[in-house]
Design a protein around this motif. Structure first.
Motif, short mmCIF file in Angstrom:
data_model
loop_
_atom_site.label_atom_id
_atom_site.label_comp_id
_atom_site.label_asym_id
_atom_site.label_seq_id
_atom_site.Cartn_x
_atom_site.Cartn_y
_atom_site.Cartn_z
N THR A 2 49.56 -22.45 -11.50
CA THR A 2 49.37 -21.81 -12.81
C THR A 2 50.63 -22.01 -13.67
N TYR A 3 51.79 -21.88 -12.99
CA TYR A 3 53.05 -22.04 -13.72
C TYR A 3 53.12 -23.42 -14.36
N LEU A 4 52.75 -24.45 -13.57
CA LEU A 4 52.85 -25.82 -14.10
C LEU A 4 51.88 -26.05 -15.25
N LEU A 9 51.28 -26.74 -20.95
CA LEU A 9 50.64 -26.31 -22.19
C LEU A 9 51.70 -25.90 -23.21
N HIS A 10 52.69 -25.14 -22.73
CA HIS A 10 53.79 -24.69 -23.59
C HIS A 10 54.50 -25.90 -24.21
N LEU A 11 54.86 -26.87 -23.36
CA LEU A 11 55.60 -28.04 -23.85
C LEU A 11 54.75 -28.90 -24.79
N THR A 12 53.46 -29.06 -24.45
CA THR A 12 52.58 -29.87 -25.31
C THR A 12 52.43 -29.21 -26.69
N LEU A 50 48.07 -20.95 -29.01
CA LEU A 50 48.19 -21.44 -27.63
C LEU A 50 49.65 -21.45 -27.19
N LEU A 51 50.54 -21.81 -28.12
CA LEU A 51 51.98 -21.83 -27.82
C LEU A 51 52.45 -20.42 -27.45
N LEU A 52 52.04 -19.46 -28.26
CA LEU A 52 52.43 -18.08 -28.01
C LEU A 52 51.83 -17.57 -26.70
N GLY A 55 53.55 -19.01 -23.74
CA GLY A 55 54.88 -18.38 -23.60
C GLY A 55 54.77 -17.01 -22.95
N ILE A 56 53.79 -16.22 -23.41
CA ILE A 56 53.59 -14.88 -22.82
C ILE A 56 53.18 -15.02 -21.35
N GLY A 57 52.28 -15.99 -21.08
CA GLY A 57 51.85 -16.23 -19.70
C GLY A 57 53.03 -16.58 -18.79
N LEU A 58 53.91 -17.45 -19.29
CA LEU A 58 55.09 -17.85 -18.51
C LEU A 58 56.01 -16.65 -18.27
N ALA A 59 56.16 -15.83 -19.33
CA ALA A 59 57.04 -14.65 -19.20
C ALA A 59 56.51 -13.71 -18.12
N VAL A 109 66.46 -23.41 -36.77
CA VAL A 109 66.08 -22.28 -35.91
C VAL A 109 65.25 -22.78 -34.73
N PHE A 110 64.37 -23.74 -34.99
CA PHE A 110 63.55 -24.32 -33.92
C PHE A 110 64.45 -24.95 -32.84
N GLY A 111 65.47 -25.67 -33.29
CA GLY A 111 66.43 -26.28 -32.35
C GLY A 111 67.13 -25.21 -31.53
N VAL A 116 67.93 -22.21 -26.45
CA VAL A 116 67.88 -20.94 -25.72
C VAL A 116 66.93 -21.07 -24.52
N ALA A 117 65.79 -21.73 -24.74
CA ALA A 117 64.81 -21.88 -23.65
C ALA A 117 65.40 -22.70 -22.51
N LEU A 118 66.15 -23.74 -22.84
CA LEU A 118 66.68 -24.63 -21.79
C LEU A 118 67.81 -23.98 -21.01
N THR A 119 68.60 -23.13 -21.68
CA THR A 119 69.77 -22.55 -21.01
C THR A 119 69.54 -21.13 -20.51
N HIS A 120 68.43 -20.50 -20.97
CA HIS A 120 68.18 -19.07 -20.68
C HIS A 120 69.37 -18.23 -21.15
N ASP A 121 69.92 -18.61 -22.28
CA ASP A 121 71.12 -17.94 -22.79
C ASP A 121 70.96 -17.75 -24.30
C1 HEM Z 1 58.69 -22.07 -31.32
C2 HEM Z 1 58.47 -21.40 -30.22
C3 HEM Z 1 58.94 -21.80 -28.85
C4 HEM Z 1 59.66 -22.90 -28.44
C5 HEM Z 1 60.18 -24.06 -29.28
C6 HEM Z 1 59.83 -22.78 -27.01
C7 HEM Z 1 60.49 -23.71 -26.20
C8 HEM Z 1 60.48 -23.70 -24.83
C9 HEM Z 1 60.95 -24.78 -23.97
C10 HEM Z 1 61.50 -26.12 -24.47
C11 HEM Z 1 60.77 -24.37 -22.69
C12 HEM Z 1 61.07 -25.19 -21.43
C13 HEM Z 1 62.37 -24.82 -20.81
C14 HEM Z 1 62.61 -25.60 -19.54
O1 HEM Z 1 62.04 -26.68 -19.35
O2 HEM Z 1 63.36 -25.10 -18.71
C15 HEM Z 1 60.23 -23.04 -22.71
C16 HEM Z 1 59.96 -22.27 -21.60
C17 HEM Z 1 59.58 -20.94 -21.65
N1 HEM Z 1 59.24 -20.22 -22.78
FE1 HEM Z 1 59.18 -20.92 -24.65
N2 HEM Z 1 59.23 -21.61 -26.57
C18 HEM Z 1 58.69 -20.98 -27.67
C19 HEM Z 1 58.02 -19.77 -27.68
C20 HEM Z 1 57.98 -18.89 -26.60
C21 HEM Z 1 57.48 -17.54 -26.63
C22 HEM Z 1 56.89 -16.86 -27.87
C23 HEM Z 1 57.65 -17.02 -25.37
C24 HEM Z 1 57.32 -15.67 -24.81
C25 HEM Z 1 57.09 -14.57 -25.45
C26 HEM Z 1 58.23 -18.04 -24.56
C27 HEM Z 1 58.55 -17.90 -23.24
C28 HEM Z 1 58.96 -18.92 -22.40
C29 HEM Z 1 59.12 -18.80 -20.97
C30 HEM Z 1 58.92 -17.52 -20.15
C31 HEM Z 1 59.50 -20.07 -20.49
C32 HEM Z 1 59.71 -20.48 -19.01
C33 HEM Z 1 61.13 -20.51 -18.63
C34 HEM Z 1 61.32 -20.91 -17.19
O3 HEM Z 1 60.39 -20.89 -16.40
O4 HEM Z 1 62.45 -21.22 -16.87
N3 HEM Z 1 58.42 -19.17 -25.33
N4 HEM Z 1 60.06 -22.64 -24.03
#
Ligand code: HEM
Length: 127
Positions: A2-4, A9-12, A50-52, A55-59, A109-111, A116-121
Motif C-alpha cells: 500500500t505504501y508503494l 501516486l503521490h509522486l505521479t 489525489l495528491l492530497l 499525502g494523507i494516506g502516506l501520513a 514554495v513548491f521547491g 522538506v519532503a526529501l529531508t523530513h526537515d
Molecule cells: C504540493 C504538495 C506536495 C508536494 C510537492 C509533496 C512532495 C513530496 C515528495 C517529493 C515526497 C517523496 C519524498 C521521498 O521520496 O522521500 C513526498 C512524500 C510524502 N508526503 Fe508529500 N508532497 C505534497 C503534499 C503532501 C501532503 C498534503 C501531505 C500530507 C498531509 C504529504 C505527506 C507526505 C508523506 C507522509 C510522505 C512520505 C514520506 C516518507 O515516507 O518518507 N505530502 N511528498
C-alpha cells in the motif's frame, strides 16, 4: 505494498500538478484563451485531490501528522501558501506583473515543499 502504491501516486500527481501549473503559467503570461478551457479548469482539481489524498494516506501509514511532526506541519502550511499564490497567479491577480510575481513565488514554495519532503526537515536548506 500500500505504501508503494500511495508513494507512486503521490509522486505521479506531484509531477502532473507541477506540469499543469507551469503550463497554465505560460498561458497566463501569453494571455492565451486556453487557460479557460473546460479540461484546464477540471483536471488540476481532480489531480490535486489525489495528491492530497495520497499525502494523507502516506501520513497515516508512517504515523506522522501535520501539527504533530515539524516537517509535515511545514509542508501543510507551505501547501496552503502554494494554493493561495497559485490562485493569485492563475485567477485572482489584478495585474499581469502581480500574477507573474505570484507564479514565481508559488514555484519557489513548491521547491521548498519538495525539499522538506526529501529531508523530513522544516529547514531543509540549513544543512
Ligand atoms: C504540493 C504538495 C506536495 C508536494 C510537492 C509533496 C512532495 C513530496 C515528495 C517529493 C515526497 C517523496 C519524498 C521521498 O521520496 O522521500 C513526498 C512524500 C510524502 N508526503 Fe508529500 N508532497 C505534497 C503534499 C503532501 C501532503 C498534503 C501531505 C500530507 C498531509 C504529504 C505527506 C507526505 C508523506 C507522509 C510522505 C512520505 C514520506 C516518507 O515516507 O518518507 N505530502 N511528498
Amino acid at each position: 505494498m500500500t505504501y508503494l502504491i500511495l508513494k507512486n501516486l503521490h509522486l505521479t500527481t506531484i509531477v502532473i500538478t507541477l506540469t499543469l501549473f507551469v503550463l497554465r503559467g505560460a498561458w497566463m503570461m501569453a494571455e492565451s484563451p486556453r487557460i479557460h478551457a473546460r479540461w484546464v479548469r477540471i483536471v488540476p482539481h481532480v489531480n490535486d485531490s489525489l495528491l492530497l489524498a495520497s499525502g494523507i494516506g502516506l501520513a497515516v501509514l508512517i504515523q506522522q501528522y501535520p501539527l504533530v511532526h515539524g516537517w509535515l506541519t511545514a509542508k501543510f502550511f507551505a501547501l496552503i501558501l502554494y494554493i493561495v499564490l497559485g490562485t493569485i497567479a492563475i485567477k485572482r491577480g489584478r495585474t499581469r506583473s502581480q500574477r507573474i510575481g505570484a507564479w514565481i513565488a508559488a514555484l519557489l514554495v513548491f521547491g521548498y515543499i519538495v525539499a522538506v519532503a526529501l529531508t523530513h526537515d522544516p529547514f531543509p536548506f540549513l544543512h
